[in-house]
Design an enzyme around this catalytic site. Sequence first.
Site, PDB file in Angstrom:
ATOM      1  N   GLU A  27      36.334  71.489  25.550  1.00 27.60           N
ATOM      2  CA  GLU A  27      35.940  71.542  24.141  1.00 27.60           C
ATOM      3  C   GLU A  27      34.473  71.954  24.053  1.00 27.60           C
ATOM      4  O   GLU A  27      33.688  71.661  24.967  1.00 27.60           O
ATOM      5  CB  GLU A  27      36.135  70.154  23.517  1.00 27.60           C
ATOM      6  N   ASN A  72      38.056  67.910  18.073  1.00 29.03           N
ATOM      7  CA  ASN A  72      37.463  67.775  16.739  1.00 29.03           C
ATOM      8  C   ASN A  72      36.633  69.003  16.376  1.00 29.03           C
ATOM      9  O   ASN A  72      36.515  69.364  15.206  1.00 29.03           O
ATOM     10  CB  ASN A  72      36.590  66.519  16.682  1.00 29.03           C
ATOM     11  N   ASN A 172      44.006  70.130  15.102  1.00 28.69           N
ATOM     12  CA  ASN A 172      43.767  69.008  15.998  1.00 28.69           C
ATOM     13  C   ASN A 172      43.649  67.709  15.211  1.00 28.69           C
ATOM     14  O   ASN A 172      42.886  67.642  14.234  1.00 28.69           O
ATOM     15  CB  ASN A 172      42.455  69.229  16.755  1.00 28.69           C
ATOM     16  N   GLU A 173      44.397  66.694  15.594  1.00 25.81           N
ATOM     17  CA  GLU A 173      44.288  65.332  15.032  1.00 25.81           C
ATOM     18  C   GLU A 173      44.058  65.333  13.520  1.00 25.81           C
ATOM     19  O   GLU A 173      43.134  64.673  13.018  1.00 25.81           O
ATOM     20  CB  GLU A 173      43.173  64.558  15.762  1.00 25.81           C
ATOM     21  N   TYR A 244      43.925  57.666  24.601  1.00 20.66           N
ATOM     22  CA  TYR A 244      42.885  57.263  25.561  1.00 20.66           C
ATOM     23  C   TYR A 244      42.969  55.742  25.701  1.00 20.66           C
ATOM     24  O   TYR A 244      43.269  55.055  24.731  1.00 20.66           O
ATOM     25  CB  TYR A 244      41.490  57.623  25.035  1.00 20.66           C
ATOM     26  N   GLU A 292      46.058  65.396  24.989  1.00 19.74           N
ATOM     27  CA  GLU A 292      44.813  64.669  25.291  1.00 19.74           C
ATOM     28  C   GLU A 292      45.205  63.323  25.865  1.00 19.74           C
ATOM     29  O   GLU A 292      45.870  62.528  25.182  1.00 19.74           O
ATOM     30  CB  GLU A 292      43.947  64.465  24.043  1.00 19.74           C
ATOM     31  N   GLN A 347      38.686  65.281  29.493  1.00 23.68           N
ATOM     32  CA  GLN A 347      38.605  66.718  29.528  1.00 23.68           C
ATOM     33  C   GLN A 347      38.375  67.166  30.972  1.00 23.68           C
ATOM     34  O   GLN A 347      38.679  66.403  31.870  1.00 23.68           O
ATOM     35  CB  GLN A 347      37.513  67.190  28.587  1.00 23.68           C
TER      36      GLN A 347
HETATM   37  O1  AHR Z   1      38.346  64.560  23.711  1.00 22.19           O
HETATM   38  C1  AHR Z   1      37.416  64.041  22.816  1.00 22.19           C
HETATM   39  C2  AHR Z   1      37.943  63.970  21.392  1.00 22.19           C
HETATM   40  O2  AHR Z   1      38.971  63.026  21.319  1.00 22.19           O
HETATM   41  C3  AHR Z   1      38.572  65.225  20.845  1.00 22.19           C
HETATM   42  O3  AHR Z   1      37.647  66.096  20.295  1.00 22.19           O
HETATM   43  C4  AHR Z   1      39.482  64.706  19.779  1.00 22.19           C
HETATM   44  O4  AHR Z   1      40.594  65.519  19.570  1.00 22.19           O
HETATM   45  C5  AHR Z   1      39.834  63.312  20.244  1.00 22.19           C
HETATM   46  O5  AHR Z   1      39.678  62.368  19.249  1.00 22.19           O
END
Ligand code: AHR
Length: 498
Positions: A27, A72, A172-173, A244, A292, A347
């Site tokens: 990113e 993001n 994205n999200e 995550y 992710e 990432q």
């Molecule tokens: O990977 C970091 C962030 O986590 C990304 O930009 C977003 O998509 C997620 O919330």
Amino acid sequence: MRKAKLSVVNEFKVGKIDPRIYGSFIEHLGRAVYGGIYEPTHATADEDGFRKDVIDEVRKLNVPIVRYPGGNFVSGYNWEDGVGPIEERPKRLELAWGVTEPNSFGTNEFMKWCKKADTTCMMAVNLGLRGPEEARNLVEYCNHKSGSYYSDLRIKHGVKEPHNIKLWCLGNEMDGDWQIGHKTAYEYGRIASESAKVMKWVDPDIELVLSGSSNLGMKTFGDWELQTLDLAYDKVDYVSLHQYYDNKTGDTDSFLAKSMAMDEFIKTVICICDTVKGKKHSKKQVNLSFDEWNVWYHSNGDYVERWSVAPHQLEDYYNFEDALLVALMLMTLLKHADRVKIACLAQLVNVIAPIMTENNGGIFEQTIFYPFMHLSNYARGSVLLSNVTCDKHDSKEFTDIPDMDCIATVSDDETELTVFAVNRCKSEDYTLSVNMLDLDGFEAVEHIEMAGFGALDGNNFVSAPVKPSLAPLPTTDGRACDIHIKPFSWNVIRFKKK
Ligand code: AHR
């Protein structure tokens, strides 16, 4: 010594492994691009400014796709800012992460980098502040050969051949209120559907990923997938999942059980996809893109200077228990190889990443680098149906947590069988009896292990002690063997046909 049993069957496979399950993510965030993959002043930089030391590390991970440019970031990004003569590109206030984006690196630079790193691009379009028009134009810029405004613009920018990007994320999200241009499920479902339609009209060969929930804990989880799939089902190929995990409470037993929650998340999204399929009487199957996933929390709260360029941001230094959870998470994805076709470790470099660099300096492999590398290199082919029996334990957050988690994979030519195992227990040795029910003539050729480390042990630029080593080889009779699995360990046992 406790006993576990793993029975594997070659005849019945969970599914063929799509190599894209070993994807990753770059990113425009922190030092992922600037100071990570791209640093023209670095001693190892090539003629394009790409760090060769980073490319060497990325190659070791064997990642077939890399998602780009966000995250993001993408929800506020004008892709046009990142193409054409570098000196004419605008600097922008980047609102997602509160920094300044110099735009000296963009689509064409990333595509060139992908070729050098032996990978391909999974491109995301901005459905936050922008919509179908800009998405369509980007597909035309990247994939149309010539003879139209945007394809000719690419050629004018020095890129004669189309990039032919085959996999695209629709935003994205978009369910998260932190997202630039956050939307309701209805708003997103409609814009995703209309964008998908015109993107595929430009290039019918592309595949599209609908943005699912940002994580399992979102209040709208479930309903978001139902509503957006209902609006876009016929036009998309995958729905995304993001997750995550952290260990903020210092409860290792609960932390290492979080792969069980990930498993439930995957099962639920599969059910929702198939519910919509049923409702629509559709013959088409929508699969999963877990684009992710990782451990993320060590860097939370770190100071970042507002509007700075490429600051140290989200730079988690990982420890050994993180490596074990990363192994468990990727094994969980593989257990669903029939439906999870794409996944991206988030990432790749510096930002919550397996590879860390110093500006104009060194590089090191984080603890999480190794299980990802092992699975990506050795878990190719198919995942076998298998059954594990072992003791279970409870934690503050979970019950019935298996002490051991295992998967087995077989190569396409059926000459290589690999068993992957995590022992979650801090103090119990295990004998793992592997029983190949319908396979014969295999001998163990390598047992790689990561063991003997404390939960909080980690690597850094000065010292990187947390790494794999070789364990003594177990003896086999061609179809069965007993393997010593140390407490709190990651194991890869490779068998080859004699
Ligand atoms: O990977 C970091 C962030 O986590 C990304 O930009 C977003 O998509 C997620 O919330």
